[in-house]
Design an enzyme around this catalytic site. Structure first.
Site, PDB file in Angstrom:
ATOM      1  N   ASP A  41      64.291  38.282  54.133  1.00 11.37           N
ATOM      2  CA  ASP A  41      63.426  39.435  53.850  1.00 11.37           C
ATOM      3  C   ASP A  41      62.115  39.042  53.170  1.00 11.37           C
ATOM      4  OD1 ASP A  41      64.363  38.684  51.389  1.00 11.37           O
ATOM      5  OD2 ASP A  41      65.018  40.677  50.768  1.00 11.37           O
ATOM      6  N   HIS A 133      35.716  33.559  36.777  1.00  7.38           N
ATOM      7  CA  HIS A 133      34.660  34.470  37.230  1.00  7.38           C
ATOM      8  C   HIS A 133      33.879  35.027  36.042  1.00  7.38           C
ATOM      9  CE1 HIS A 133      32.579  37.059  40.005  1.00  7.38           C
ATOM     10  NE2 HIS A 133      32.952  38.140  39.340  1.00  7.38           N
ATOM     11  N   LYS A 195      20.943  41.950  44.040  1.00  7.55           N
ATOM     12  CA  LYS A 195      21.582  42.638  45.171  1.00  7.55           C
ATOM     13  C   LYS A 195      22.077  44.016  44.763  1.00  7.55           C
ATOM     14  CE  LYS A 195      26.208  40.696  44.395  1.00  7.55           C
ATOM     15  NZ  LYS A 195      27.260  39.789  44.890  1.00  7.55           N
ATOM     16  N   GLY A 228      29.010  36.984  52.567  1.00  8.92           N
ATOM     17  CA  GLY A 228      27.923  37.900  52.860  1.00  8.92           C
ATOM     18  C   GLY A 228      26.760  37.747  51.899  1.00  8.92           C
TER      19      GLY A 228
END
Length: 314
Positions: A41, A133, A195, A228
């Site tokens: 499973d 980050h 951006k 991107g």
């Protein structure tokens, strides 16, 4: 009673085994033996194949997608704790979920804090990671965090390029601090790309702040996901007269169609570390190893030596 240090044992999760092998080669030891049994499973079970009682155990596993990598690490930690390991250190070259480090809109989770709590509850005594980050994520942990920087890998590479008229750029304002550290080190100008996002992973508009005409630009970022932002920034910088654009990115998440975007972009080269496995065909990609950085850090921690030289710009 003996005053000798406990033995070092290094184990690696399924998808970070290549890193574990490389780190152990640098340390001059064998990678520890463990296996993962999988049920029909999808459930799985982690088992160490050797005694780790009293040992200094390092568990190497980047928590990149899928979530199985995180779950496997949690089970490795739990198994090590129940096998009476002396200390348990989670080695996460890439700490996933780090982009969710705050409530930036109503009714969302702070996944970076949740994952930190899960790792702590499972039983870690320390974390070694690289290029988070956001630096403040270190504070989400209640155990010591050794936050390394890929700058010690990237700087020699940049120096080897012998670029004239170099400029350091950040693909967004959020990465300005990281890019500024490189600009200060090389004593070159800093350029920002501003951006505006339409939604996650979709950039609506981007502008350039600074002069790049006739310059060799190096874009600095920590994560490339769909590519991107980085490719749009590269093409925009070239349209403003840049001579060439390269990108330094610590963690190659590279979700589709990232590779296609990089290949078709104006980027001369994109440089990653191998914190995450990246095996797609891409002539523009250069992969730099992190094994020596992490092995040296493990060695210093084991010998109770300072590791500041491992993560500070020199």
């Amino acid at each position: 009673m003996s005053n000798s240090l406990p033995p070092i044992k290094v184990f690696a999760g399924t998808n970070s085994r290549y890193l574990g092998v490389a780190i152990c080669k640098e340390l001059g030891i064998e990678l520890g033996s463990m296996h993962v049994d999988r049920f029909a499973d999808g459930e799985f079970e982690v088992c160490f194949d050797e005694s780790i009682r009293g040992a200094e155990v390092y568990l190497v596993q980047s928590t990149f997608p899928t979530s199985d990598n995180l779950m496997e690490l949690l089970l490795m930690i739990d198994a090590a704790k129940r096998a009476s390991a002396g200390t348990i250190v989670a080695v996460l070259p890439y700490f996933g979920w780090a982009r969710q480090d705050r409530k930036d809109k109503p009714r969302v989770s702070i996944a970076a804090k949740l994952v930190a709590d899960l790792l702590s509850t499972a039983g870690i005594d320390r974390v070694i990671t690289m290029d988070l980050h956001a630096d403040q994520i270190q504070g989400f942990f209640d155990v010591p965090v050794d936050h390394l920087y890929a700058s010690s890998i990237f700087i020699p590479f940049i120096e080897s390029l012998h670029l004239e008229d170099m400029v350091i750029a950040s693909p967004d304002v959020g990465g300005a601090k990281r890019a500024n550290s490189y600009a200060k080190y090389f004593d070159v100008p800093l350029v920002l790309c501003h951006k505006q996002r339409a939604k996650a992973n979709v950039v609506a508009k981007m502008t350039v702040i600074g002069d790049v005409e006739g310059k060799n630009v190096i874009l600095v970022d920590d994560i490339v996901d769909t590519a991107g932002t980085i490719t749009k920034a590269a093409d925009l910088l070239l349209s403003f007269g840049a001579k060439s654009v390269r990108a330094l990115c610590s963690h190659p998440v590279m979700s589709d169609p990232a590779t296609e975007r990089v290949v078709n972009s104006g980027l001369t080269e994109i440089i990653f570390t191998d914190s995450i496995p990246y095996g797609k065909e891409n002539d523009k990609a250069t992969i730099l190893p992190v094994a020596k950085l992490f092995a040296d850090t493990i060695r210093r921690i084991h010998n109770h030596q300072s590791i500041s030289s491992q993560y500070l710009f020199k």
